[in-house]
Enzyme design. Structure first.
Site, mmCIF file in Angstrom:
data_model
loop_
_atom_site.group_PDB
_atom_site.id
_atom_site.type_symbol
_atom_site.label_atom_id
_atom_site.label_comp_id
_atom_site.label_asym_id
_atom_site.label_seq_id
_atom_site.Cartn_x
_atom_site.Cartn_y
_atom_site.Cartn_z
ATOM 1 N N GLU A 28 -2.133 -12.096 -17.959
ATOM 2 C CA GLU A 28 -1.593 -11.807 -16.628
ATOM 3 C C GLU A 28 -0.323 -12.581 -16.306
ATOM 4 O O GLU A 28 0.551 -12.103 -15.588
ATOM 5 C CB GLU A 28 -2.650 -12.093 -15.547
ATOM 6 C CG GLU A 28 -3.729 -11.033 -15.426
ATOM 7 C CD GLU A 28 -4.902 -11.238 -16.378
ATOM 8 O OE1 GLU A 28 -4.758 -12.007 -17.362
ATOM 9 O OE2 GLU A 28 -5.971 -10.647 -16.155
ATOM 10 N N GLU A 70 -11.991 -10.100 -17.940
ATOM 11 C CA GLU A 70 -12.659 -10.676 -16.764
ATOM 12 C C GLU A 70 -14.004 -9.981 -16.513
ATOM 13 O O GLU A 70 -14.986 -10.629 -16.151
ATOM 14 C CB GLU A 70 -11.745 -10.557 -15.544
ATOM 15 C CG GLU A 70 -10.524 -11.458 -15.672
ATOM 16 C CD GLU A 70 -9.627 -11.386 -14.457
ATOM 17 O OE1 GLU A 70 -9.071 -10.296 -14.221
ATOM 18 O OE2 GLU A 70 -9.500 -12.387 -13.752
#
Lengths: 380, 271
Positions: free
Chosen positions: B143, B122
């Site tokens: 995730e 990210e």
């Protein structure tokens, strides 16, 4: 780079074409190697059920999509890639040994070791292309792109050079023995095609480490190569073999066990439950014991008045784990920086040692005991 | 041992800053995996602002310490020990920090020296370009395997980078993949050799610095793309015109146009 990314492979046949190009590229133009018929081999399973971990008791997975956790699928791909990388790397490391083979027997043994290591790489690529889709195709291609002699292989031991036949026997004795441990651990895998791949691979690998053990015994019995040189080559390879078992307290090993992908070396005989934080260490300890036993067995061939060979301390010259980048002697004592540099120069093969060993092997054609009655001394 | 929460008195920066010939090199340094905490994000925020305000800096390179990890994302041990309200503000601050990185009109290159997973990717997605070290690790947003989503911009930036369906597939499976596959997806722009990786990235980055290039133009191209892609076309074209007008008044544009007319190599100053 040999294989351009533009020439992407789509099928296993495409990969085999690249494999032949790789063979030529690294100089494997020997008839024994060219004529070998490569094939993927799958042996029988010990049982149809996953034997350990979170999925224990469920049927082994036949297809990657049956593996229920994406992380386990990713880890499985990684395990196969790393195994395949070592197979092709070892061939690259041994590719220059043919010219110095002491006997026809040894030349044939080398050819067999190299062809079977290539077959093991072939087998891993058969799995990658057969089960892992696009990612598998990329990885299978990359296994043929990296080069040990450019220090591009994934594990440190497989970027070292194998310099001569003493080096070769030491390598097959200790590094291929590590390979046996890894294959045995993968033979318990819940992914059936991987477990099945290990059955013939383990049989073939036993010849490789037998070649190393037998070669060293013939050398020691002959008594022409000073033991100090032999010890230096032991000191070169055994610490790297310890490294190959991975970091201490490895979370990757923990998860691989939990997901049923890679078992313990003694999975079928160890009644205790696995210590998941110590899996690598425990395999390394078993390896240490086996290696130590073999070295003691070699020592029984050495006349009583001569110094004996020994196993380097597990802390010596490590690059992975809790002892990495620390300064310990070959017998395990901590050393100061300057002293350590001198010690390394004294106990590891140096350029002068390599020159001396190479000269010795070239000058004395009987530096190794003949292999049985059928051995023929030759100049090859 | 990674930092979970840094003591108030901590002086060791978790993001190291150094400048090298017009390039700011920001290194996330919290071994073993360079996972980020609120403290690291604050250090990153500070480093971004420092590079932004420094007229001598034209390009930012963001990397991770060591050879194994760019970053494995948010520190899971920290997340397990802090209350939900802290987690919310932690995510909010991380988002603000990455937006600051994205909106700074200087080119930002992520040098992916190792595994780039979860929040690590990210962070890399908020950079303008991503260069990876060959065979140094895996990349992905796993995730979902923890029962959460990529909450530091991952669901938005990955979809914008590689398209909705491919991004969605990668995030719902949580698959991690090779840098080579990432390059095929357009997620990684190039893969450099393992040896001397960071020096190679710096060599690459220098082409965007004066005298080689008009760095203000580089920065405004970035601004036009990053902001323009998020607004309707008419507004984006308006933004582009205004940025162009700014550049028309710059010394470097004058030098660039004059040098071309005189058939000589331009010498840009970043002004």
């Amino acid at each position: 780079m040999l294989v351009k990314r533009a020439n992407k492979i789509a099928t296993f046949d495409d990969w085999v074409d690249l494999f032949r190009v790789w063979q030529s590229d690294i100089g494997l133009d020997y008839p024994e190697l060219k004529q070998y018929q490569f094939e993927a081999k799958y042996g029988p399973l010990h049982s149809n059920e996953i034997e350990f971990g979170a999925y224990r008791g469920q049927n082994r997975w036949q297809r990657i999509r049956q593996v229920p956790d994406q992380r386990a699928q990713d880890a499985l791909l990684n395990l196969i890639v790393y195994q395949g990388d070592t197979e092709f790397a070892s061939v690259e490391q041994q590719r220059n040994l043919f010219a110095g083979a002491p006997t026809e027997y040894d030349r044939k043994a080398l050819a067999r070791v190299m062809t079977e290591e290539m077959r093991h790489g072939y087998q891993m690529c058969h799995l990658l292309l057969g089960h892992f889709g696009h990612a598998g195709r990329i990885e299978a291609q990359k296994l043929l792109e990296r080069r040990a002699f450019n220090s591009e292989r994934l594990l440190g031991s497989f970027n070292e050079s194998v310099e001569n036949w003493l080096d070769f026997y030491t390598y097959t004795q200790f590094i291929d023995r590590d390979g046996k441990f890894q294959l045995q651990m993968l033979s318990h895998s819940g992914f059936a095609p991987l477990a099945q791949s290990m059955v013939p691979m383990l049989k073939e690998e036993s010849f490789h480490l037998g070649t190393g053990n037998d070669g060293l015994r013939r050398i020691v019995r002959r008594g022409r190569i000073p033991l100090a040189y032999i010890q230096k080559y032991f000191n070169k390879w055994i610490p790297t073999a310890f490294d190959l078992f991975g970091t201490d307290f490895s979370s990757s090993a923990h998860w691989a066990y939990l997901w049923g992908l890679k078992g313990r070396y003694d999975e079928h005989t160890n009644a205790q439950s696995a210590d998941l934080d110590m899996l690598n260490d425990s395999a390394r300890n078993l390896y240490y014991q086996e290696v130590n036993g073999l070295i003691q067995s070699l020592n029984r061939l050495i006349p009583a008045e001569q110094p004996k060979l020994y196993t380097p301390d597990v802390k010596f010259n490590r690059h992975i784990g809790q002892f990495a980048a620390q300064r310990f002697s070959v017998t395990g004592e901590p050393l100061e920086e300057a002293e350590y540099a001198r010690h390394l120069a004294a106990v590891l093969p140096q350029p002068a040692d390599r020159t001396a060993v190479n000269a010795l092997l070239a000058a004395d054609k009987e530096w190794i005991e003949p292999k049985g009655a059928e051995a023929k001394w030759s100049q090859v | 041992m990674a930092t979970v929460t840094a003591p108030e008195t901590a002086t060791q920066k978790l993001v190291q800053y150094r400048a090298d010939g017009g390039i700011a090199i920001l290194t996330m340094a919290d071994p073993p995996a360079n996972t980020y905490t609120y403290e690291m994000m604050r250090d990153l925020d500070e480093a971004i602002l420092r590079a932004r305000f420094d007229d001598g800096i034209h390009v930012v390179v963001l990397t991770g310490a060591g050879e194994k990890f760019f970053s494995a994302g948010a520190n899971i041990r920290m997340l397990a020990t802090v209350p939900p309200q802290f987690k919310y503000y932690f995510c909010l601050h991380a988002n603000e920090t990455l937006q600051r990185l994205e909106q700074t009109p200087k080119l930002v290159i992520a040098a992916l020296n190792g595994h780039t997973v979860g929040g690590g990717l990210e962070i890399a997605l908020a950079c303008d370009l991503r260069i990876a070290r060959r065979d140094a690790g895996k990349i992905g947003l796993p995730e979902v395997t923890l029962g959460v989503l990529p909450g530091t911009g991952g669901t938005q930036r990955l979809a914008r980078a590689i398209g909705k369906a491919r991004a969605l597939e990668l995030m719902v499976t949580g698959r991690t993949f090779s840098f080579d596959e990432a390059q095929e997806l357009g997620l990684v722009q190039d893969i450099f050799d393992r040896q001397d990786f960071l020096p190679q990235v710096l060599d690459y980055a220098r082409q965007f610095c004066p005298p080689n290039k008009a760095s203000r133009a580089v920065g405004r191209i970035k601004r036009a793309v990053q902001t323009g892609a998020e607004v309707p076309l008419a507004e984006a074209l308006g933004l582009e015109r205004e940025l162009q007008q700014l550049l028309f008044t710059s010394e470097d544009a004058h030098e660039g146009l004059t040098a071309y007319a005189e058939k000589r190599q331009a010498k840009f100053k970043g002004k």
